[in-house]
Design a protein around this motif. Structure first.
Motif: not given
Length: 388
Positions: A284-305
């Motif tokens: 799947s493809e998903r993103g964050i709004p560009p150009h602005e200071p950001a904090a992103l948390t990407f979590t990997i679980l056993k059967h999901s992202l």
């Protein structure tokens, strides 16, 4: 950023490159501005030169040095084709000198931290049987050594190098990681005025006037890790977290394993999350709004992202924890390789102030692969202006 400003920055970069390059394109002036960061190989020096010792009247070199990088090779010299050698490096930001001479190996570390992003004047010189390091006109380290097996009178050639070593790394008394994201300018090397030969893989890049800490992606290239080399699972409930802070646009990261690929890309307007089936691959493809200071948390679980607490992909057919432990490719800045998927994704452009995996700061110098255009410890403030 308007077109005129883009042209000015481009011309400035080309001008700085011209200052450093010789007429043949494979030599530079040691007095120019040299960016040590962008190279293909780890231990091979970025630039090197040599001279007959009969031409040398002063064993003294000085230069200005700037970095945020805590570890890497700075300056190297040897005689007798590497039988006697010297290397100045940083470890934890602190200068370290290692010397090999006849039957002696010496390692000494001390002085102030130099990886504060400011320019420092460094001087190295011989005083009889002592090697002296000065920083900003103050003595920081003095190393004395003597061997009955060494010859007092030096003959033959002396070799100098920046950003690497000309002898096998196995000779080191205290091993270190050689990559150094740093700039050198205003060098005076012994009393020589010869040009320096460059590494054939080197693409000269300018040193920006103002920098900040971070990982800089200029819109070209990626940094790829094997997940088995990164911090592993602590608890199944918490999963594996990747945290990214900064300002950027383009593809943030991607995951690859046998039969599976996931791309965390850039938000396209207000479109909903979309899932793309790629042959045997799921993603799947998903993103964050560009150009602005950001904090992103990407979590990997056993059967999901999960991205910022929102589930992006769920599949009972895959065990992400097992895949992480065995080894997946975690890539920052794009999709590795020359596949159609890789070509269709926009490379990340901007500054990632900090990357954390399981709460630990990740050093891009430890990557399985890092493109030579990516800077591992510094971002130009000009790039920040472009994205705001």
């Amino acid at each position: 950023m308007n077109y005129q400003k883009e042209v000015v920055i481009l011309l400035l970069g080309l001008y700085l490159i011209f200052l450093c390059r010789g007429a043949s394109g494979d030599q530079i002036s040691g007095k120019g501005i040299i960016n040590l960061a962008h190279r293909q190989t780890k231990w091979t020096p970025l630039v090197q030169t040599s001279a007959n010792l009969s031409e040398v009247t002063s064993i003294r070199s000085f230069f200005e040095f700037r970095t945020f990088d805590p570890e890497g090779a700075v300056f190297y010299g040897d005689t007798k084709d590497g039988e006697d050698w010297f290397v100045l490096s940083l470890r934890d930001g602190i200068p370290e000198m290692q010397i090999g001479k006849a039957d002696i190996l010496v390692s000494i570390k001390g002085g102030r931290k130099l990886n504060d992003g400011a320019w420092h004047l460094l001087e190295l010189r011989n005083e009889g049987k002592f090697v002296v390091l000065e920083v900003n006109n103050q003595v920081e380290l003095v190393v004395g050594l003597h061997s009955k097996l060494a010859e007092d009178e030096l003959t033959g050639n002396i070799r100098l190098a920046l950003g690497g070593m000309l002898v096998d790394k196995q000779k080191l008394f205290h091993p270190f990681e050689p990559e150094m994201d740093a700039c050198i300018r205003g060098g005076h090397w012994l009393n020589l005025s010869t040009t320096w030969d460059t590494d054939s893989t080197w693409e000269p890049r300018p040193c920006f006037s103002e920098i900040k800490k971070g990982n800089y992606f200029p819109g070209t290239g990626v940094a790829t890790f094997n997940s088995s080399d990164l911090p592993g699972l602590k608890t199944e409930e918490a999963g594996i977290t990747v945290e990214i802070f900064g300002s950027w646009t383009g593809t943030t990261l991607s995951l690859q394993s046998t039969g599976f690929e996931y791309v965390l890309g850039e938000l396209e307007g207000n479109k909903d999350v979309k899932e793309v089936q790629l042959g045997l691959k799921e993603g799947s493809e998903r993103g964050i709004p560009p150009h602005e200071p950001a904090a992103l948390t990407f979590t990997i679980l056993k059967h999901s992202l999960v991205v910022n607490s929102k589930s992006e992909l769920e599949t009972e057919s895959l065990d992400f924890f097992s895949m992480w432990k065995k080894g997946m490719l975690l890539t920052f800045g794009g999709v590795p390789g020359d596949s159609e998927v890789a070509k269709s994704k926009q490379y990340l452009r901007g500054c990632l102030d900090k990357i954390l995996v399981q709460g630990q700061v990740i050093d891009l110098d430890r990557a399985l692969y890092k493109h030579s255009a990516v800077s591992s410890h510094s971002c130009p403030t000009e790039a920040m202006n472009e994205l705001t």
